[in-house]
Every structure is written in C-alpha cells, then in structure tokens.
Design a protein around this motif. Sequence first.
Motif, short mmCIF file in Angstrom:
data_model
loop_
_atom_site.label_atom_id
_atom_site.label_comp_id
_atom_site.label_asym_id
_atom_site.label_seq_id
_atom_site.Cartn_x
_atom_site.Cartn_y
_atom_site.Cartn_z
N GLN A 145 -1.46 0.92 -12.80
CA GLN A 145 -2.56 -0.05 -12.74
C GLN A 145 -2.55 -0.88 -11.45
N PRO A 146 -2.70 -0.18 -10.31
CA PRO A 146 -2.73 -0.91 -9.04
C PRO A 146 -3.92 -1.87 -8.97
N THR A 147 -3.74 -2.93 -8.20
CA THR A 147 -4.80 -3.93 -8.02
C THR A 147 -6.03 -3.28 -7.39
N TYR A 148 -5.78 -2.39 -6.43
CA TYR A 148 -6.86 -1.70 -5.72
C TYR A 148 -6.61 -0.19 -5.73
N LEU A 149 -7.67 0.56 -5.89
CA LEU A 149 -7.61 2.03 -5.82
C LEU A 149 -8.39 2.42 -4.57
N GLY B 227 5.92 -9.22 -6.83
CA GLY B 227 4.93 -10.25 -7.11
C GLY B 227 3.77 -10.27 -6.13
N VAL B 228 3.48 -9.07 -5.54
CA VAL B 228 2.33 -8.98 -4.63
C VAL B 228 1.30 -8.03 -5.23
N ALA B 229 0.10 -8.05 -4.65
CA ALA B 229 -0.94 -7.10 -5.08
C ALA B 229 -0.52 -5.69 -4.68
N THR B 230 -1.14 -4.70 -5.31
CA THR B 230 -0.81 -3.30 -4.99
C THR B 230 -2.09 -2.53 -4.69
N ALA B 231 -1.99 -1.58 -3.76
CA ALA B 231 -3.14 -0.74 -3.42
C ALA B 231 -2.67 0.71 -3.35
N ALA B 232 -3.32 1.56 -4.14
CA ALA B 232 -2.94 2.97 -4.19
C ALA B 232 -3.67 3.75 -3.10
N ALA B 233 -2.88 4.39 -2.23
CA ALA B 233 -3.44 5.22 -1.16
C ALA B 233 -3.68 6.61 -1.72
N MET B 234 -4.80 6.79 -2.38
CA MET B 234 -5.07 8.03 -3.11
C MET B 234 -5.20 9.24 -2.19
N TRP B 235 -5.47 9.01 -0.89
CA TRP B 235 -5.61 10.14 0.04
C TRP B 235 -4.28 10.89 0.22
N GLY B 236 -3.15 10.24 -0.10
CA GLY B 236 -1.86 10.90 0.08
C GLY B 236 -1.10 11.14 -1.21
N ILE C 219 0.85 -1.20 0.00
CA ILE C 219 0.00 0.00 0.00
C ILE C 219 0.88 1.24 0.00
N GLY C 220 0.69 2.11 -0.98
CA GLY C 220 1.50 3.33 -1.03
C GLY C 220 0.85 4.42 -1.84
N ASP C 221 1.45 5.61 -1.76
CA ASP C 221 0.88 6.80 -2.40
C ASP C 221 1.60 7.18 -3.69
N ALA C 222 2.72 6.49 -4.00
CA ALA C 222 3.55 6.89 -5.14
C ALA C 222 3.74 5.74 -6.13
N LYS C 223 4.10 6.11 -7.36
CA LYS C 223 4.31 5.09 -8.40
C LYS C 223 5.40 4.10 -8.00
N TYR C 224 6.39 4.58 -7.22
CA TYR C 224 7.49 3.70 -6.79
C TYR C 224 6.98 2.56 -5.92
N LYS D 1 -9.77 5.17 -1.94
CA LYS D 1 -10.03 6.61 -1.79
C LYS D 1 -9.78 7.08 -0.37
N THR D 2 -10.14 6.24 0.61
CA THR D 2 -9.96 6.60 2.02
C THR D 2 -9.34 5.42 2.77
N PRO D 3 -8.74 5.66 3.95
CA PRO D 3 -8.17 4.56 4.73
C PRO D 3 -9.19 3.46 5.05
N ALA D 4 -10.47 3.83 5.20
CA ALA D 4 -11.50 2.81 5.48
C ALA D 4 -11.58 1.75 4.38
N ASP D 5 -11.20 2.13 3.15
CA ASP D 5 -11.23 1.20 2.01
C ASP D 5 -10.24 0.04 2.18
N LEU D 6 -9.28 0.19 3.10
CA LEU D 6 -8.33 -0.90 3.37
C LEU D 6 -9.07 -2.16 3.82
N LEU D 7 -10.22 -1.97 4.44
CA LEU D 7 -10.96 -3.11 5.00
C LEU D 7 -11.69 -3.90 3.92
N THR D 8 -11.67 -3.38 2.68
CA THR D 8 -12.35 -4.09 1.60
C THR D 8 -11.41 -5.03 0.84
N ILE D 9 -10.14 -5.04 1.21
CA ILE D 9 -9.18 -5.88 0.44
C ILE D 9 -8.65 -7.04 1.26
#
Length: 215
Positions: free
Chosen positions: A201-205, A181-190, A167-172, A207-215
């Motif tokens: 093309q992150p696996t998950y986009l 070789g793991v899934a990726t989740a974009a922390a769009m809030w940061g 989980i991160g906020d940057a392309k890196y 919008k808010t930290p609460a969205d972490l609970l959906t993955i």
Amino acid sequence: MSEMKNFFFDFDSTLADTRNVAVLSTQRAYEAQGLAIPSREAVVSYMGVPIEVSFAKMAKEDLSDQDLEDLYTVFRSQYHVTEQEGITLFDGIATALEQLTQRGANLYVVSSKHSVPLRRNLDQVGLNGTFAAVSGSDTVDHYKPAPDGIWNLVTRFDLDLAESVMIGDAKYDMQMGHNAGVATAAAMWGAADPDSVKAEQPTYLLKTPADLLTI
C-alpha cells in the motif's frame, strides 16, 4: 498532502535497469565457485536484498562463512566486468531528476549495494553530481527493510520526515519507507513483482518516471 522535498531513490530497477547485470554476475559467480547456478527468477526475486543475505538462501549447498566470503568476492569482480555490458537509465529518469532539482528538491540514493560500486554505477549512467549523498549497504547496521539507510540521511541532513518519500521498485523499499516513517512511492516501471509492491500500500503508485513530478 504537502509537496515532497526529500526524495530517497533505490538504484537497481528504480533509477537504472540493472537486472541483466545482476542476474549474469550472480550466475557467473556461482558457476565459478562450482555451485549450482540459481535461476534467473530466483536472482530477480532477491533483487533489493543485500548479497550478504540472499546468496546463502540461493545456494543449494551448505556454505561456510569463508565459502560465502569467497562467493561475494567473485561476484563483485564479475559485476565489475558485467556492468560494462549494460546498465542503462530508464527512459525519462534523467529528465525527471533534473526537473525535481530545478524545483529545489533534495535527492538521495538508498541502496542495498555497497557504496563503492553504487557511486561507480551512478558515474557510469551520468548521474554522479545529481544526488546530495548516497547510503549503501556498508553504511548501515541493518539492511532493508530496516529504516537505517533513510534515517542516516535524515539525521545527517536534518530532514523533515513529513516531507520525505522513499521511491523503489520492490516491497523491501516500501517496507523500509514505512519503517522510517516517510511516504512511499512505487516505481512500477521497474517492478519485477508488481503485486507484492502494491500489497505494501504505497502512498503513491508511479507508472512512469514523469509521475515523480506529481508528488
């Protein structure tokens, strides 16, 4: 897709809002060394990249290895002072981490920061006991977007890549996750540059930290 069990978090601009601290510390360090001061935009664009890579690129002058070492030292002392002025958790992060822990998830931090300030910052924002382990820039041979930081923890804790997400906020961060070789989740809030993050093309986009609970 199976429910994720292992969560690798970036720290800066993902867990905590450190952008002002990073910008001020960097600008003060260049100024103290009599160098041209990088713009806020330049510093923000390199967030997520270790200073060992970004500082030479941001300098208008040609710096020797010793000049750079001196600049790193001044930056770290400036950061220590400036971080007292304000590192704050993003709204909803503490609750999301608590709920993930209750769910039985394993939480880790993989950062371009050195482990010592990283642990200090985690302590400062009240997350000291939240993570099973941290992987800082001093624990890897190759920095993000190389997968070393994730693989170190995967090996150490015998984790399943198929149940792991970066989980991160940057392309890196996204590139690192792909390379590991793991899934990726974009922390769009940061995210400072949302388009560059989405382009990976992150696996998950998220919008808010609460969205972490959906993955």
